[in-house]
Design a protein around this motif. Structure first.
Motif, PDB file in Angstrom:
ATOM      1  N   VAL A   1      88.744   5.818   7.107  1.00 19.95           N
ATOM      2  CA  VAL A   1      89.105   6.550   8.313  1.00 19.95           C
ATOM      3  C   VAL A   1      90.141   5.720   9.064  1.00 19.95           C
ATOM      4  O   VAL A   1      89.965   4.506   9.216  1.00 19.95           O
ATOM      5  N   PRO A   2      91.236   6.320   9.499  1.00 20.38           N
ATOM      6  CA  PRO A   2      92.246   5.559  10.247  1.00 20.38           C
ATOM      7  C   PRO A   2      91.621   4.800  11.414  1.00 20.38           C
ATOM      8  O   PRO A   2      90.821   5.362  12.170  1.00 20.38           O
ATOM      9  N   GLN A   3      91.968   3.532  11.545  1.00 20.88           N
ATOM     10  CA  GLN A   3      91.356   2.704  12.583  1.00 20.88           C
ATOM     11  C   GLN A   3      91.649   3.232  13.982  1.00 20.88           C
ATOM     12  O   GLN A   3      90.796   3.180  14.861  1.00 20.88           O
ATOM     13  N   GLY A   4      92.863   3.743  14.178  1.00 22.26           N
ATOM     14  CA  GLY A   4      93.201   4.278  15.493  1.00 22.26           C
ATOM     15  C   GLY A   4      92.339   5.469  15.859  1.00 22.26           C
ATOM     16  O   GLY A   4      91.897   5.606  17.012  1.00 22.26           O
ATOM     17  N   LEU A   5      92.056   6.333  14.884  1.00 20.05           N
ATOM     18  CA  LEU A   5      91.210   7.500  15.116  1.00 20.05           C
ATOM     19  C   LEU A   5      89.791   7.075  15.448  1.00 20.05           C
ATOM     20  O   LEU A   5      89.181   7.589  16.399  1.00 20.05           O
ATOM     21  N   ALA A   6      89.259   6.148  14.678  1.00 16.88           N
ATOM     22  CA  ALA A   6      87.899   5.662  14.928  1.00 16.88           C
ATOM     23  C   ALA A   6      87.809   5.004  16.300  1.00 16.88           C
ATOM     24  O   ALA A   6      86.814   5.183  17.023  1.00 16.88           O
ATOM     25  N   PHE A   7      88.847   4.255  16.678  1.00 19.92           N
ATOM     26  CA  PHE A   7      88.845   3.596  17.983  1.00 19.92           C
ATOM     27  C   PHE A   7      88.804   4.612  19.111  1.00 19.92           C
ATOM     28  O   PHE A   7      88.047   4.460  20.077  1.00 19.92           O
ATOM     29  N   LEU A   8      89.615   5.664  19.009  1.00 19.39           N
ATOM     30  CA  LEU A   8      89.652   6.678  20.064  1.00 19.39           C
ATOM     31  C   LEU A   8      88.320   7.408  20.188  1.00 19.39           C
ATOM     32  O   LEU A   8      87.848   7.682  21.299  1.00 19.39           O
ATOM     33  N   MET A   9      87.695   7.723  19.059  1.00 16.78           N
ATOM     34  CA  MET A   9      86.409   8.411  19.097  1.00 16.78           C
ATOM     35  C   MET A   9      85.331   7.512  19.686  1.00 16.78           C
ATOM     36  O   MET A   9      84.497   7.967  20.485  1.00 16.78           O
ATOM     37  N   ASN A  10      85.335   6.254  19.324  1.00 18.07           N
ATOM     38  CA  ASN A  10      84.374   5.315  19.906  1.00 18.07           C
ATOM     39  C   ASN A  10      84.621   5.142  21.395  1.00 18.07           C
ATOM     40  O   ASN A  10      83.667   4.991  22.182  1.00 18.07           O
ATOM     41  N   LEU A  11      85.884   5.165  21.789  1.00 20.19           N
ATOM     42  CA  LEU A  11      86.219   5.035  23.202  1.00 20.19           C
ATOM     43  C   LEU A  11      85.661   6.210  24.003  1.00 20.19           C
ATOM     44  O   LEU A  11      85.109   6.030  25.097  1.00 20.19           O
ATOM     45  N   ILE A  12      85.782   7.416  23.454  1.00 23.80           N
ATOM     46  CA  ILE A  12      85.246   8.593  24.136  1.00 23.80           C
ATOM     47  C   ILE A  12      83.722   8.513  24.235  1.00 23.80           C
ATOM     48  O   ILE A  12      83.129   8.843  25.277  1.00 23.80           O
ATOM     49  N   ASN A  13      83.066   8.071  23.169  1.00 23.90           N
ATOM     50  CA  ASN A  13      81.612   7.931  23.205  1.00 23.90           C
ATOM     51  C   ASN A  13      81.172   6.876  24.223  1.00 23.90           C
ATOM     52  O   ASN A  13      80.180   7.056  24.939  1.00 23.90           O
ATOM     53  N   PHE A  14      81.919   5.774  24.284  1.00 26.39           N
ATOM     54  CA  PHE A  14      81.603   4.741  25.277  1.00 26.39           C
ATOM     55  C   PHE A  14      81.839   5.273  26.686  1.00 26.39           C
ATOM     56  O   PHE A  14      81.056   4.987  27.612  1.00 26.39           O
ATOM     57  N   TRP A  15      82.905   6.022  26.874  1.00 26.52           N
ATOM     58  CA  TRP A  15      83.209   6.639  28.168  1.00 26.52           C
ATOM     59  C   TRP A  15      82.052   7.544  28.581  1.00 26.52           C
ATOM     60  O   TRP A  15      81.615   7.518  29.746  1.00 26.52           O
ATOM     61  N   ASN A  16      81.548   8.332  27.630  1.00 24.13           N
ATOM     62  CA  ASN A  16      80.435   9.215  27.951  1.00 24.13           C
ATOM     63  C   ASN A  16      79.193   8.431  28.360  1.00 24.13           C
ATOM     64  O   ASN A  16      78.499   8.802  29.311  1.00 24.13           O
ATOM     65  N   LEU A  17      78.915   7.340  27.644  1.00 21.83           N
ATOM     66  CA  LEU A  17      77.763   6.515  27.988  1.00 21.83           C
ATOM     67  C   LEU A  17      77.900   5.943  29.393  1.00 21.83           C
ATOM     68  O   LEU A  17      76.945   5.931  30.177  1.00 21.83           O
ATOM     69  N   ALA A  18      79.107   5.482  29.721  1.00 22.33           N
ATOM     70  CA  ALA A  18      79.349   4.922  31.046  1.00 22.33           C
ATOM     71  C   ALA A  18      79.204   5.984  32.132  1.00 22.33           C
ATOM     72  O   ALA A  18      78.614   5.721  33.200  1.00 22.33           O
ATOM     73  N   VAL A  19      79.710   7.187  31.876  1.00 22.85           N
ATOM     74  CA  VAL A  19      79.597   8.272  32.857  1.00 22.85           C
ATOM     75  C   VAL A  19      78.136   8.666  33.045  1.00 22.85           C
ATOM     76  O   VAL A  19      77.678   8.882  34.172  1.00 22.85           O
ATOM     77  N   THR A  20      77.387   8.756  31.947  1.00 27.38           N
ATOM     78  CA  THR A  20      75.967   9.112  32.034  1.00 27.38           C
ATOM     79  C   THR A  20      75.199   8.077  32.841  1.00 27.38           C
ATOM     80  O   THR A  20      74.369   8.427  33.690  1.00 27.38           O
ATOM     81  N   ALA A  21      75.460   6.798  32.588  1.00 26.08           N
ATOM     82  CA  ALA A  21      74.806   5.735  33.362  1.00 26.08           C
ATOM     83  C   ALA A  21      75.175   5.832  34.837  1.00 26.08           C
ATOM     84  O   ALA A  21      74.327   5.668  35.719  1.00 26.08           O
ATOM     85  N   PHE A  22      76.431   6.131  35.110  1.00 31.57           N
ATOM     86  CA  PHE A  22      76.920   6.275  36.476  1.00 31.57           C
ATOM     87  C   PHE A  22      76.224   7.441  37.177  1.00 31.57           C
ATOM     88  O   PHE A  22      75.810   7.330  38.346  1.00 31.57           O
TER      89      PHE A  22
END
Length: 201
Positions: free
Chosen positions: A128-149
């Motif tokens: 899987v392209p590293q850039g694609l995996a990074f962006l998807m992980n970033l969105i998942n981390f963003w969601n986790l941070a928003v949920t905690a917030f």
């Protein structure tokens, strides 16, 4: 009303507002359930049969509702459920829609893996392209941070406890999704496939 919902959702995603700023209106819940569930169903449907995708999306929404109600009752603020749940649905829907075009590029790989699991032993073939995996992980981390917030404000807890609640929510939702996927497979005869990443919960 919907313009206000969109504006507040964007502010919450930027950590500039909280669930207390989300419009309180029980009539918003069903549309948001349909939007969030539909967004996740579209994500799952890229690698799974539609009945299975719909079942798993419904399980995600149900798991989110269960954990949210349980946490707020434990904190003795059950009256905040409407705004908190609607906030989680709205932010999850927005991030899932953001994820859709990225996951569309990964879906063919997952479908091929579902048909040929032995390819997992050949990492050079299934990359899987590293850039694609990074962006998807970033969105998942963003969601986790928003949920905690969101839970930090809704349940009146410290940020670290909000993170714990967000992780619990993620695990409960994952369990609900896997269980729903197994049930759907039995009911609809759907073949197993790697679960699609989602940002709901």
């Amino acid at each position: 009303m919907y313009a206000q919902v969109l504006a507040v959702t964007l502010r919450i995603l930027a950590f500039r507002a909280g669930p207390q700023d989300f419009p309180f209106d029980p009539r918003l819940t069903m549309p948001l359930v349909l939007i969030a569930g539909g967004a996740n169903a579209m994500l799952f449907a890229q690698v799974l049969p539609l009945p299975t995708a719909l079942t798993m999306a419904a399980a995600m929404v149900g798991g989110t509702a269960l954990v949210t109600r349980s946490v707020l009752r434990a904190r003795d603020v059950p009256e905040r459920f409407n705004q908190t749940f609607n906030t989680l649905l709205a932010t999850a829907a927005a991030l899932t829609l953001l994820m859709l075009p990225l996951f569309a590029q990964m879906a063919p790989v997952l479908r091929e893996l579902a048909g040929k699991p032995e390819l997992l032993e050949q990492p050079d073939v299934m990359q899987v392209p590293q850039g694609l995996a990074f962006l998807m992980n970033l969105i998942n981390f963003w969601n986790l941070a928003v949920t905690a917030f969101v839970f930090r404000h809704a349940a009146n807890v410290q940020l670290w406890l909000g993170v714990v609640i967000a992780l619990i929510l993620a695990f409960v939702v994952l369990f609900c999704v896997i269980f729903a996927g197994l049930i759907a497979g039995v009911l609809f005869g759907a073949g197993a496939a790697p679960p699609a990443p989602s940002v709901l919960g």
